[in-house]
Design a protein around this motif. Structure first.
Motif, PDB file in Angstrom:
ATOM      1  N   ALA A  21     -28.230  53.434  12.828  1.00  0.00           N
ATOM      2  CA  ALA A  21     -28.647  54.355  12.093  1.00  0.00           C
ATOM      3  C   ALA A  21     -29.098  55.463  12.980  1.00  0.00           C
ATOM      4  O   ALA A  21     -30.207  55.245  14.035  1.00  0.00           O
ATOM      5  CB  ALA A  21     -29.479  54.139  11.061  1.00  0.00           C
ATOM      6  N   SER A  62     -36.052  58.268   8.766  1.00  0.00           N
ATOM      7  CA  SER A  62     -35.412  57.512   9.783  1.00  0.00           C
ATOM      8  C   SER A  62     -35.047  56.172   8.918  1.00  0.00           C
ATOM      9  O   SER A  62     -33.953  55.750   9.030  1.00  0.00           O
ATOM     10  CB  SER A  62     -36.358  57.216  11.066  1.00  0.00           C
ATOM     11  OG  SER A  62     -36.399  58.503  11.747  1.00  0.00           O
ATOM     12  N   ALA A  65     -32.291  56.436   6.582  1.00  0.00           N
ATOM     13  CA  ALA A  65     -31.092  56.199   7.160  1.00  0.00           C
ATOM     14  C   ALA A  65     -30.751  54.850   7.334  1.00  0.00           C
ATOM     15  O   ALA A  65     -29.230  54.680   7.138  1.00  0.00           O
ATOM     16  CB  ALA A  65     -30.787  57.083   8.299  1.00  0.00           C
ATOM     17  N   HIS A  69     -27.318  52.869   5.664  1.00  0.00           N
ATOM     18  CA  HIS A  69     -26.748  51.953   6.665  1.00  0.00           C
ATOM     19  C   HIS A  69     -26.284  50.544   6.001  1.00  0.00           C
ATOM     20  O   HIS A  69     -24.960  49.994   5.932  1.00  0.00           O
ATOM     21  CB  HIS A  69     -26.756  52.138   7.976  1.00  0.00           C
ATOM     22  CG  HIS A  69     -26.474  53.115   8.672  1.00  0.00           C
ATOM     23  ND1 HIS A  69     -26.471  54.300   8.399  1.00  0.00           N
ATOM     24  CD2 HIS A  69     -25.722  53.252  10.112  1.00  0.00           C
ATOM     25  CE1 HIS A  69     -26.066  55.335   9.451  1.00  0.00           C
ATOM     26  NE2 HIS A  69     -25.622  54.700  10.340  1.00  0.00           N
ATOM     27  N   GLY A 250     -33.598  60.492   4.038  1.00  0.00           N
ATOM     28  CA  GLY A 250     -33.255  59.577   4.798  1.00  0.00           C
ATOM     29  C   GLY A 250     -31.765  59.102   4.494  1.00  0.00           C
ATOM     30  O   GLY A 250     -30.691  58.996   5.417  1.00  0.00           O
ATOM     31  N   GLU A 251     -31.576  58.307   3.066  1.00  0.00           N
ATOM     32  CA  GLU A 251     -30.409  57.871   2.609  1.00  0.00           C
ATOM     33  C   GLU A 251     -29.343  59.044   2.573  1.00  0.00           C
ATOM     34  O   GLU A 251     -28.049  58.869   2.843  1.00  0.00           O
ATOM     35  CB  GLU A 251     -30.559  57.226   1.377  1.00  0.00           C
ATOM     36  CG  GLU A 251     -31.553  55.916   1.623  1.00  0.00           C
ATOM     37  CD  GLU A 251     -31.863  55.356   0.297  1.00  0.00           C
ATOM     38  OE1 GLU A 251     -31.120  54.455  -0.361  1.00  0.00           O
ATOM     39  OE2 GLU A 251     -32.951  55.826  -0.549  1.00  0.00           O
ATOM     40  N   SER A 254     -27.952  60.025   6.033  1.00  0.00           N
ATOM     41  CA  SER A 254     -26.793  59.016   6.457  1.00  0.00           C
ATOM     42  C   SER A 254     -25.535  59.306   5.652  1.00  0.00           C
ATOM     43  O   SER A 254     -24.564  59.218   6.557  1.00  0.00           O
ATOM     44  CB  SER A 254     -27.600  57.420   6.243  1.00  0.00           C
ATOM     45  OG  SER A 254     -26.526  56.546   6.366  1.00  0.00           O
TER      46      SER A 254
END
Length: 331
Positions: A21, A62, A65, A69, A250-251, A254
């Motif tokens: 990520a 962060s 993300a 993942h 963050g999700e 990603s």
């Protein structure tokens, strides 16, 4: 292999896969804890940017993300998980728990996104003169919306305002000795598995409308003659400005980045404009004051005449995945 052993193996592998990520300055500020029936995501305080991110906004983005993942990696292996974000107010480092896992069919879309995880990278050089297809931007925008955030595509006037805002943010950060020292730290740690090595940083500032970040030292990545005329700039935003929203952003980042990678679209996150309070407020005005900015994204088609830059280093699995609670259960 027993069902329990199969599950713990899948959880450990998903946590390891999540190491691909993206994270601010490649800090990888997460640590996973594999339990017999769940997977916990924790922040790592000493990899937070104390000067650039004192509120933990980019830390949470962060980690979000990495969370996405891991979710995708589990779906690709045929596991459905319930995500509990910020499940324990008394445990500050715990930001999410993947639990209540059930067997299902392997998701072919997730399998394709997992393949994109090892291909995805950040190319800070100017993009080509090929426009981003409208259909691709539609898919990327939907990927963000599906994760509960929003993506506002900036028009020409807003891009010019962004350029001025990014320039101001860069000037503010250049005058801050703590920020300069922090940047120097994270651009000199390539041999540790974190940070930004010289070969992923531009050798000179690109000639673009929106200035990129000044990393305090030149890299070794050659810059071509291109510009960002055909780039699309977008603002990742949402309704609230709290840890849950940052995590979800963050999700969404990603999801957008992996979708873009599948479609051949380059993504570069621009975070300096949200690090400086004054320029973050300017971005709020772009949203007419009805939302909170989490990150700016530059999207474009990479110059086909240039090979992609190297991937940033990654921490070893044992440094980010704790399997001590299930070691006896794994085959």
């Amino acid at each position: 292999m027993s069902q329990e052993s199969s599950l713990t193996t899948a959880l450990a592998e998903a946590a390891a896969t999540a190491g691909h990520a993206p994270s601010v300055h490649n800090t990888q500020p997460w640590r996973w804890r594999v339990l017999p029936d769940s997977l916990e995501l924790h922040t790592v305080a000493d990899r937070q940017l104390a000067a650039g991110d004192p509120e933990g906004r980019l830390l949470a983005v962060s980690c979000g993300a990495a969370l996405h993942h891991a979710r995708v990696a589990l779906a690709a292996e045929g596991w459905r998980a319930v995500v509990r974000r910020l499940p324990d107010p008394g445990e500050e480092s715990l930001v999410a728990r993947l639990t209540d896992l059930t067997r299902t069919e392997a998701d072919p879309d997730a399998m394709r996104l997992v393949q994109c995880m090892s291909v995805r990278h950040t190319d800070r050089r100017p993009v080509s003169d090929e426009p981003v297809p409208t259909d691709s931007m539609g898919e990327i925008t939907r990927a963000v919306t599906d994760e509960g955030s929003r993506l506002q595509i900036l028009d020409r006037d807003q891009v010019l305002e962004l350029a001025a805002t990014a320039g101001h943010a860069g000037a503010v950060e250049a005058e801050d000795p703590e920020l300069r020292a922090e940047m120097a730290y994270w651009t000199s740690r390539a041999d540790t598995g974190t940070g930004l090595p010289a070969d992923v940083l531009p050798a000179e500032p690109p000639q673009t409308t929106v200035p990129g970040r000044d990393f305090g030292r030149p890299g070794s990545l050659p810059i071509g003659p291109g510009h960002d005329r055909m780039a699309v700039y977008a603002l990742l935003h949402g309704d609230e400005d709290d840890r849950d929203s940052w995590l979800r952003a963050g999700e969404a980042l990603s999801a957008a980045w992996l979708t873009a990678t599948r479609l051949g679209v380059s993504v570069v996150p621009l975070s300096a404009v949200v690090e400086v309070p004054g320029t973050r407020q300017t971005l709020r005005q772009v949203l007419a004051g009805i939302g909170f900015p989490y990150l700016v994204l530059r999207l474009g088609i990479a110059d086909p005449a240039q090979a992609g830059p190297p991937h940033t280093p990654r921490l070893a699995g044992e440094q980010v995945v704790d399997t001590s609670a299930v070691r006896g259960n794994q085959a």
